[in-house]
Structure formats: C-alpha cells, structure tokens
Design an enzyme around this catalytic site. Structure first.
Site, short mmCIF file in Angstrom:
data_model
loop_
_atom_site.label_atom_id
_atom_site.label_comp_id
_atom_site.label_asym_id
_atom_site.label_seq_id
_atom_site.Cartn_x
_atom_site.Cartn_y
_atom_site.Cartn_z
N ASN A 65 40.18 41.06 36.29
CA ASN A 65 40.61 41.80 37.61
C ASN A 65 40.65 41.10 38.77
O ASN A 65 39.40 40.67 39.33
CB ASN A 65 39.56 43.01 37.54
CG ASN A 65 39.58 43.84 38.47
OD1 ASN A 65 40.57 43.87 39.42
ND2 ASN A 65 38.63 44.71 38.89
N LYS A 116 41.28 41.85 41.70
CA LYS A 116 40.66 42.84 42.84
C LYS A 116 41.77 42.50 44.11
O LYS A 116 43.19 42.21 43.95
CB LYS A 116 39.36 42.51 43.14
CG LYS A 116 38.60 42.59 42.02
CD LYS A 116 37.16 42.67 42.34
CE LYS A 116 36.26 42.56 41.26
NZ LYS A 116 34.79 42.69 41.30
N HIS A 124 37.08 51.56 38.07
CA HIS A 124 36.07 50.61 38.70
C HIS A 124 35.27 51.17 39.59
O HIS A 124 35.48 51.82 40.48
CB HIS A 124 37.13 49.56 38.93
CG HIS A 124 36.27 48.18 39.20
ND1 HIS A 124 35.40 48.16 40.25
CD2 HIS A 124 36.22 47.05 38.41
CE1 HIS A 124 34.79 46.75 40.15
NE2 HIS A 124 35.57 46.17 38.89
N GLU A 146 34.18 49.74 42.02
CA GLU A 146 34.43 49.59 43.61
C GLU A 146 35.51 50.75 44.04
O GLU A 146 35.36 51.45 44.92
CB GLU A 146 35.16 48.24 43.77
CG GLU A 146 34.19 47.07 43.51
CD GLU A 146 34.71 45.99 43.07
OE1 GLU A 146 36.08 45.69 43.27
OE2 GLU A 146 33.90 44.89 42.68
N GLU A 148 30.50 48.37 32.49
CA GLU A 148 30.23 47.60 33.80
C GLU A 148 29.07 47.78 34.55
O GLU A 148 29.16 48.80 35.43
CB GLU A 148 31.46 47.45 34.62
CG GLU A 148 32.54 46.94 34.15
CD GLU A 148 33.68 46.25 34.96
OE1 GLU A 148 33.90 45.05 34.86
OE2 GLU A 148 34.00 46.96 36.10
N GLY A 162 29.65 41.15 40.34
CA GLY A 162 29.76 40.28 41.57
C GLY A 162 28.21 39.86 42.09
O GLY A 162 28.20 39.35 43.00
N SER A 218 29.55 39.72 35.91
CA SER A 218 29.09 38.47 36.14
C SER A 218 29.32 37.60 34.73
O SER A 218 28.54 36.66 34.24
CB SER A 218 27.69 38.27 36.62
OG SER A 218 27.78 38.96 37.96
N GLY A 244 35.59 39.44 36.66
CA GLY A 244 35.98 39.66 38.18
C GLY A 244 36.21 38.10 38.59
O GLY A 244 37.38 37.71 38.35
N GLY A 245 35.04 37.83 39.34
CA GLY A 245 35.19 36.37 40.03
C GLY A 245 35.54 35.23 39.23
O GLY A 245 36.52 34.33 39.55
C1 PEP Z 1 34.48 43.39 37.69
O1 PEP Z 1 34.68 43.37 39.04
O2 PEP Z 1 35.10 44.23 36.91
C2 PEP Z 1 33.62 42.27 37.27
C3 PEP Z 1 33.05 42.42 36.24
O3 PEP Z 1 33.33 41.29 38.25
P1 PEP Z 1 32.50 40.07 38.18
O4 PEP Z 1 32.76 39.40 37.03
O5 PEP Z 1 32.75 39.28 39.51
O6 PEP Z 1 31.09 40.50 38.13
#
Ligand code: PEP
Length: 252
Positions: free
Chosen positions: A9, A11, A97, A99, A169, A175, A215, A236-237
């Site tokens: 993702n 973002k 999500h 966010e 999640e 994050g 993460s 994500g990251g």
């Molecule tokens: C996400 O935003 O779905 C996510 C899992 O982010 P991160 O891997 O950065 O924690």
C-alpha cells in the site's frame, strides 16, 4: 487452495515517474522468482493507477486501488467510482484502511455499502480492519474485530466471499515499528477464521486469504508468514523500497 498475497500500500507516496520506476525495479527484482500461488500487488495513488497498470503490463504484478466511492456516479467531488476504476482495468480495491477510518470518517456502515458496490461491479476487495491500542489493552480486541467484520461483511452471501481478501491490521502496529508478535497474529487470524466458519461454513473460512499488516519488514516477515492462518501481508512503509518489498515477497 487460498492464495498467498503480498500487497504494498503506497498510500500518498510516489509521483507518476516514481511509481513507474518502482514497478520497473520490482519487475526486474522478482523476474526469476518462483511465485506459485503467490500474488504480488501494489496500490499506487489514484492519479498514478493507469500508468502503473501500463508499467506492470506483461508481469505478474497486480495494480490495485487504495479506495473507491460506493455511488455509481454523481455529485461527490474528489471521489472515484467503480466504473472509473474498471475502465482502466483495476480489478481489486483496498477498503477500510485504518487511515481512511480515522482521517476520513469511514464507518462499518459506509464500508458495507462500499463492499456491496465492489460485488455489484465484479471487483475484489482487500478489506482492512483491526483494533486500536486501547482495545487490546482492555482485552477487547476480539470483540472489536468481530463487530467490524459482522457490521461490514456478514450480510454477504457465502458465494460473495470469493471476492474478499481480509487484512487484519492492528492499528497500534501500523507505521509505528511495533509489530504484533507472530503468535498474536496467528491467534487473531485463527479467531477470524473461526467466526467466519460459524457464520458461513468451513469452506468459506478455509478459502479466504487473511493478510497481516502492521510494520512488516524483511526482518520479521518470514516468522509472521510461517503461521498457518497468515496468508501474507499488507505492507506500508517497506513497500516503498524495492529491496525491502522484494525480501518480504521472498519470505513468503
Ligand atoms: C499499512 O498501512 O497498511 C501498513 C501496514 O503500514 P506499515 O507496514 O508501514 O506499518
């Protein structure tokens, strides 16, 4: 057999050029990987979807959307419909999500409508949900997850579940660098499968892919993915760096 999935993702990151470059780099990085029964997915922002789809053409990388509006069309400034996504060959949409829930007031009720729009349009969703830190601290995490699933998904017919991928999640792990332990992830995924079996049947429960997100990094991916009810990750990251994302794909 349910699919293994590693989904990135992106973002609100990567302009058009950067999106194309990341896809080209990823294509090269996984070119020789044996990806049997594993789907590799990336979710660029709306404005870069069409060029990302062209960039991924001819590879096994799937390009999906990060969100979608539930209405067919109309006066919804700034929103994107299923028809618009289908017209550029998007087949899958991330919904719910944390966010979107936190910053854009998405609720279980509005997500139920979005899921219905997904199904009405023969699309697939990667449906996200998960508890807040205070829910876990107060030992309420199973109840919260159960209500999120019941409210947004349990009105569906059993046959609709072939179009649903779940992404658990825990919000406290997104994050933050804080990851659910492999045991915590497995415990929740097994719980999710058990409530789906109770509501529907074993075939539906065993058929749905349940991703873990929060993460996931190259250093922890293999252990998390080794758990029997964890079918991959929503990343994500680490999905923004080709080396990290490739290492996570290899971990599965
Ligand atoms: C996400 O935003 O779905 C996510 C899992 O982010 P991160 O891997 O950065 O924690």
């Amino acid at each position: 057999m349910r699919s293994k999935i590693v989904a990135g993702n992106w973002k609100m990151n990567n302009n058009n050029k950067e999106s194309i470059q990341l896809i080209e780099d990823l294509k090269a990085a996984i070119k020789n990987e044996e990806l049997s029964n594993t789907r590799v997915i990336v979710a660029p922002t709306f404005v870069n979807l069409a060029t990302s789809i062209s960039a991924a053409n001819g590879s096994s990388i799937e390009v999906v959307a990060q969100n979608m509006h539930q209405a067919k069309n109309g006066a919804y400034t700034g929103e994107i419909s299923a028809d618009m996504l289908k017209a550029i060959d998007v087949k899958t949409v991330i919904l719910g999500h944390s966010e979107r829930r936190t910053y854009f007031n998405e609720t279980d009720a509005s997500l139920a409508e979005k899921v219905d729009a997904i199904l009405a349009n023969d699309l697939e969703t990667i449906f996200c949900f998960g508890e807040l830190l205070e829910d876990r601290k107060s030992d309420n995490h199973f109840a919260v997850v159960e209500s999120q699933l019941k409210n947004a998904l349990f009105h569906l017919e059993a046959s609709a579940w072939k179009s649903i991928v779940l992404a658990y999640e825990p919000v406290w792990a997104i994050g933050t660098g804080e990851t659910a332990s492999p045991e915590q992830a497995q415990e929740m995924h097994a719980f999710i499968r058990s409530i789906i079996e109770k509501k529907y049947n074993k075939e539906v429960a065993d058929g749905v892919s349940i991703l873990y997100g929060g993460s996931v990094k190259p250093a922890n991916a293999e252990e998390i993915f080794s758990k029997p009810d964890v079918d991959g990750g929503l990343i994500g990251g680490a999905a923004l760096k080709v080396a990290d994302f490739t290492a996570i794909i290899k971990a599965i």
